[in-house]
Structure formats: C-alpha cells, structure tokens
Design a protein around this motif. Sequence first.
Motif: not given
Length: 371
Positions: A220-229, A244-247, A271-283
């Motif tokens: 659901k989150r990924a689909f909504l992310f596609s809807c806005v990107t 992702i460049d969070f800054a 940004l809400k759909l992405i959530g908190e920043q994770g490990d750079p190599e993580d999906n």
Amino acid sequence: MKTRRGLKKNNVVLRERELVNGNISLFLDTYKDGVHTYEFLKLYLVKARTPLERQANKETRELAEQIRTKRESELNHTQHGMIPPTKKKVAFFVFADNYISNYQKKDIRMVQGAIKRFKDFLDEEHPKLNQKTLKVDQLTSLMMIDFVQYLETRSVGEGAHGYYQRFKKVLRRAVAEGLINRMPTDGISCKAPEGLRKDILTNDEIAQIARTECQSDDVKRAFLFSCVTGLRFCDVNDLRFSDIDFAAERMTIDQNKTGKPVTIDLNRTALKLIGEQGDPEDNVFSLPSHTACNKTLKALAKRAGISKHITWHCARHSLAVNLLTLRGDDKPDIKTVSATLGHASLKHTEKYTRVVDELKKKAINSLPDYL
C-alpha cells in the motif's frame, strides 16, 4: 579455387597450425565475399607415438572434417537464399529460451511475457500443434496475424503492442542467425492505442485508498508512493535509502526501463511514506512479486469501493493526468510533467494531454440538458 572470371569461390578449408609444444591446432578458414574469417575448433593433433594416439588423431581429424562440411553446407545454402538443413531443425521455444537466457536489457520481463503469450495463443488456437517440435520456419504470416488478434483481444492499454514488439525482437535474432530468411511479421502491425486505456485514479480515489486497510502495508505505501512520484514498479521495487537525499527532499534514480537518471522532488506525502532513514543499502519498500502486488491492489481497490481495474502502472498514469488537470498557478506545463516522469521525449507525455481532453469532453457532456 578460381572461378571462370578469376574470382575465388566462397568455401571453407580445414587448416593446421603448429603450436609451441609440437601439437597441431585445427581451424577453419572461411572465405566469403572476399573476406577470410577463422574459427579455431579447439581440436588438436598430438605427436603420435602409439597406435592409440594415432587412432585418436584420426578421429579428431574426422570430427574436424565433419564440422568443416557442416559449415560449408551452411555457407552454400545461405549464399543461395536457403536455410541450412541443420538450422531448419532448431525448435522455436528452445531458441527463444536461449535468447532470453542471454538477454541483458531491462525489458526482459516483457520479452518473457511475449513468449508466454505466444505459448498461450498456441494452446488456444492450435491445440494439436506440438510446441516442443515447432520449428522457427513454421511460424507463418497467417499465424502472426492470428497472434496479433489474440493479443489485441486479451491485453489492456499498450500491452498488445508492447508484447508484439518484444516478440519481433526474438524473430529478428532468428533472422540474424540464419534460422529464417525473413520476418513472418513483415507487413503485420499491432498499433498502440491512442491515449490510454488504463484506468486513472482521481486524487479523491487515491485518498480513499490511503484510508483503507490493506493486507500488506508495504504494498500500500509503495503504491501510494508511486502515485505521488510516478515511479514504475521496477523502480520503486529497487529503490534504496541511498537514492534519497533527505536534506534536499529529493531522490535520484537510474530508471530501469530507459537506463537514464531522473531526479524527483519529494513532497510531504512521499516523505511520510518513506518513513525514517534506514541503512543506505536497504530497500525502502519490501515487496513481493509484481503479480502478487497487483493482486493485493485489486483487493485493496475493491475494499475501498473503487470499481476500476487497478494495476501498479495506473499510479504513474494517474500522477501525470492529475498534474495536467491542476488549475491556476500550480498547474505545471507539459515539459515539467515529462521531466517528472523521466520521459525521453515529449511525445510520450502528449498521450496524457489527450486523456485530459477526453476527461474535459466527458465532463461537459455530463451536464444536463437545460432546454
């Protein structure tokens, strides 16, 4: 060998080359249209000291001569516009599977889908045909006409055109390898439809999906992310936190389909759909297969009370149309929309403007008759 006019005849000659260790390497010297090419057979004659070694050399030379005869037969048949007997025996689906296993481009899933649909077509339209023994040269123009009709009646949007184009890629390789003399698809087209036949989600419907419970939160989150990107499934599936460049609140990716980089600004929803920043190599999103995701979306749309046929690619189409239907100063021009979607040219974006025109016309026609 010279012809009457003094021209050297096309032929294949078995030659020898002595190696440093004293062994002899066997290779073929092919002369065609004034050019020599060499094929090293990786067959060697050793210094024979025993009867067994002499017998082995004899068998090696006989094998090399068999290969030479085969190559010369292929050369002569090709020279006269004929398919060599050995190549006539190649089964189409064996060839297609080998083609796919060596395919390196990003649209491999579409190529696989094209072959799968051709198999389904044969199952339905030619059930008595043995697919295992179907030869490449048995694909006729009449069969291709029926295959196009099959695709057009069972595909949505540009699906039929896309699969047909990939199927022709396989056939072009068959021509290049001398398995057939000409494309059986010559003169047979499968035109892409004008505009879009995929359903479009309005902003209100996207909001309704966001409020509806789903069996997979990531889908659901990924689909909504596609809807806005506007990201395609393959791109959102590969999206990593390092993209992702969070800054700066933007992301930069290399599109799987085109291989070209695209930078997309991220709004608050993204940004809400992405959530908190994770490990750079993580999906960013953990998703199942494309098929499983579409099944989840179908159930989600039904639960949300939306009767449209929704697939993942609807998100990309919906973003384009929703951007082009904005009003006032916020409305972007077509170049901005094209850049957001990462299109190679404006012609790919123009199809969305036709959809907008159709929606406007539909809205006008829906007004009541006042007289």
